[in-house]
Design an enzyme around this catalytic site. Structure first.
Site, PDB file in Angstrom:
ATOM      1  N   ASP A 285       0.690  -1.184   0.065  1.00 36.12           N
ATOM      2  CA  ASP A 285       0.187  -0.138   0.011  1.00 36.12           C
ATOM      3  C   ASP A 285       0.677   1.361  -0.066  1.00 36.12           C
ATOM      4  O   ASP A 285       0.319   2.233  -0.044  1.00 36.12           O
ATOM      5  CB  ASP A 285      -0.977  -0.152   1.247  1.00 36.12           C
ATOM      6  N   ASN A 286       2.062   1.097  -0.024  1.00 34.79           N
ATOM      7  CA  ASN A 286       2.945   1.993   0.321  1.00 34.79           C
ATOM      8  C   ASN A 286       3.970   2.292  -1.130  1.00 34.79           C
ATOM      9  O   ASN A 286       4.794   2.799  -1.298  1.00 34.79           O
ATOM     10  CB  ASN A 286       4.150   2.417   1.393  1.00 34.79           C
TER      11      ASN A 286
HETATM   12  P1  AMP Z   1       0.998   3.816   6.866  1.00 37.59           P
HETATM   13  O1  AMP Z   1       1.761   2.947   7.922  1.00 37.59           O
HETATM   14  O2  AMP Z   1       1.100   5.274   7.041  1.00 37.59           O
HETATM   15  O3  AMP Z   1       1.426   3.616   5.483  1.00 37.59           O
HETATM   16  O4  AMP Z   1      -0.450   3.478   6.936  1.00 37.59           O
HETATM   17  C1  AMP Z   1      -1.275   2.262   6.937  1.00 37.59           C
HETATM   18  C2  AMP Z   1      -2.745   2.530   7.156  1.00 37.59           C
HETATM   19  O5  AMP Z   1      -3.000   3.048   8.354  1.00 37.59           O
HETATM   20  C3  AMP Z   1      -3.117   3.410   5.955  1.00 37.59           C
HETATM   21  O6  AMP Z   1      -4.510   3.037   5.660  1.00 37.59           O
HETATM   22  C4  AMP Z   1      -3.293   4.697   6.811  1.00 37.59           C
HETATM   23  O7  AMP Z   1      -4.234   5.553   6.167  1.00 37.59           O
HETATM   24  C5  AMP Z   1      -3.744   4.408   8.133  1.00 37.59           C
HETATM   25  N1  AMP Z   1      -3.337   5.187   9.060  1.00 37.59           N
HETATM   26  C6  AMP Z   1      -2.339   5.458   9.502  1.00 37.59           C
HETATM   27  N2  AMP Z   1      -1.947   6.371  10.612  1.00 37.59           N
HETATM   28  C7  AMP Z   1      -3.600   6.529  10.811  1.00 37.59           C
HETATM   29  C8  AMP Z   1      -4.136   7.512  11.819  1.00 37.59           C
HETATM   30  N3  AMP Z   1      -3.435   8.135  12.566  1.00 37.59           N
HETATM   31  N4  AMP Z   1      -5.281   7.642  11.768  1.00 37.59           N
HETATM   32  C9  AMP Z   1      -6.186   6.896  10.864  1.00 37.59           C
HETATM   33  N5  AMP Z   1      -5.563   6.017   9.989  1.00 37.59           N
HETATM   34  C10 AMP Z   1      -4.052   5.914  10.095  1.00 37.59           C
HETATM   35 MG    MG Z   2       0.831   4.184   3.904  1.00 40.03          MG
END
Ligand code: AMP
Ligand code: MG
Length: 485
Positions: free
Chosen positions: A252-253
């Site tokens: 997803d990244n």
């Molecule tokens: P990431 O680790 O930033 O790539 O995020 C992984 C998933 O978690 C994605 O779907 C993000 O939108 C969600 N996500 C990360 N941080 C938050 C947050 N503080 N609130 C809501 N969703 C989050």
């Molecule tokens: Mg992400």
């Protein structure tokens, strides 16, 4: 005078079927204010050069005031996180505000990160803290300066809204700019949920918006996959050559356009350490620096699986097989440039293997090593020897390097000049980002601005920024960053 009426957003993602997104209004933050505005990028996007607190843009772009131009939406996607499929992902704290067409004619997404909860927030609060916002702002612009494919950062805002992590922090917002926010995980979502018609719609849109050249290919979807493989290989070659570890290469990244995306616990290597792990939560070292090429391949295989309703197995396998040769060719081109060795000689492979083993055993600073090698004084002496504890060993290595350099066609001066164009003097070391964050958390953004400015031109000598090119202090090396952002 800039007027809001002159904004001209488009909303092509909004025209997609409803299963692609949910329209969500941002949840305003308390007392948002600008802390960074990227004037170069603003100019490209035909936005004003200066913004101030009164500026109507602040209300609109921080999500405090609705405007008919802005039609915020949260994208739905899924993805493999640390190798495990998670169907429940999506924009959990970021919203796509719309798209802007730049002076170049190219269209860019404007995405507000930290804008509040969405249907995909799961247990999260929808917010982003100042520290992670600063890291993404600085690193995406530093990568742009280095010439690495990346998303960009237009602006950063801070607020008085408390955000609860290990401690109470300030809520912040990042305006991210990217050619697309479509990830590998978008395709995985439609594949695993059995929505194969939507998978086709998505592939068609990626081709129409970003890869129109695929339309005229015999098999457009095969050409699309080949393009994703090529762009990903190029991005990874850049990461490996620049010493960049992303830290969370979940599918997803991964941008479908091979752009460095979703900056979290990333790190530039200080000492040359191939197994460098920058993510505190990565206990197995899945996303270690030297694992990035095979993880990219793993991620491409996950994408291939998701594309299997559209593309024959054999074509997918053929596409995947191009990854390693493409990566090796591009990586080897970049590394040759870094060493200033543009001709190919019989003993080169052995020379490179010896050199990396030497750098590893001596724990030399990766960035400084190459920059020092790009400088030679009138007596033919390079400062690289000063980086080693065992000077005699270093001197003997330098002699073998100089012998090899004699086989090049360029003069020494010319070789060094070219090397300085590819070996940065300035990178965003984690300890520098950390210092900038600590100051910013006490209200002083001067180091954030200074770093943003200096990192725009990482290959240039900037005499009044010498201290930002220094070797990191012992406490600042091998910093690991947590995911809680
Ligand atoms: P990431 O680790 O930033 O790539 O995020 C992984 C998933 O978690 C994605 O779907 C993000 O939108 C969600 N996500 C990360 N941080 C938050 C947050 N503080 N609130 C809501 N969703 C989050
Ligand atoms: Mg992400």
């Amino acid at each position: 005078m800039f007027s809001l009426d002159s904004l001209s957003f488009s909303h092509r993602f909004l025209a997609l079927p409803k299963s692609f997104y949910t329209q969500v209004e941002p949840t305003p933050l308390d007392n948002p204010r600008w802390v960074a505005w990227n004037q170069d990028l603003a100019a490209e996007l035909r936005l004003p050069n200066e913004v101030d607190e009164e500026h109507a843009l602040l209300d609109v772009l921080s999500g405090s005031l609705s405007n008919e131009q802005i039609k915020p939406l949260a994208m739905k996607y899924a993805g493999h996180q640390f190798g495990i499929y998670n169907p429940d992902l999506g924009d959990g704290r970021g919203l796509l505000l719309g798209e802007l067409t730049a002076k170049s004619g190219q269209t860019f997404d404007l995405h507000l990160k930290g804008a509040g909860k969405t249907p995909y927030s799961r247990m999260g609060d929808g917010r982003a803290v100042l520290r992670s916002t600063i890291r993404e702002y600085l690193c995406s612009e530093a990568m742009k300066g280095l010439g690495v494919p990346t998303t960009r950062a237009l602006a950063m805002m801070v607020s008085d809204t408390p955000v609860y992590r290990e401690k109470v922090e300030q809520g912040a917002l990042l305006l991210r700019v990217a050619e697309t926010h479509i990830r590998f995980g978008h395709f995985e979502h439609f594949f695993y949920s059995g929505q194969h018609e939507q998978l086709r719609v998505l592939a068609d849109k990626v081709i129409a918006w970003h890869m129109p050249q695929c339309l005229t290919a015999d098999k457009p979807y095969v050409a699309l996959f080949a393009e994703v493989v090529r762009l990903t290989a190029e991005m990874i070659a850049h990461w490996q050559a620049k010493g960049f570890a992303h830290g969370v290469m979940n599918t997803d990244n991964m941008s479908i356009l091979g752009q460095t995306f979703d900056y979290g616990p990333f790190g530039f290597m200080d000492d040359y350490e191939p197994g460098y792990v920058c993510n505190h939560s990565d206990y197995q070292g899945r996303y270690a620096f030297d694992n990035q090429p095979s993880i990219a391949m793993w991620n491409l295989a996950a994408l291939a699986h998701a594309l299997s309703p559209l593309i024959d197995r054999e074509d997918l396998d053929n596409g995947l097989e191009t990854f390693t040769p493409l990566l090796q060719t591009e990586y080897s081109r970049q590394m040759r440039e870094k060493f200033g060795l543009l001709t190919k000689q019989n003993e080169d492979e052995k020379f490179f293997i010896r050199c990396f083993a030497f750098m590893k055993s001596e724990k030399v600073d990766y960035t400084r090593f190459f920059r020092s090698l790009s400088n030679i004084d009138s007596n033919g002496i390079t400062p690289v020897v000063d980086l080693f504890i065992d000077r005699a060993k270093a001197q003997s290595w330098v002699e073998s390097y100089m012998l090899r350099c004699r086989l090049e066609n360029d003069s020494e001066t010319e070789r060094c000049r070219k090397m300085r164009l590819v070996n940065p003097k300035y990178i965003l070391r984690n300890y520098l980002a950390q210092q900038a964050i600590e100051l910013a958390e006490s209200g002083d953004f001067s180091l954030v601005h200074r770093l943003a400015n200096v990192l725009k031109a990482p290959y240039e000598e900037q005499p009044d920024a010498e201290e930002l090119a220094k070797l990191p202090p012992e406490w600042g090396k091998r910093m690991v960053i947590t995911c809680s952002s």
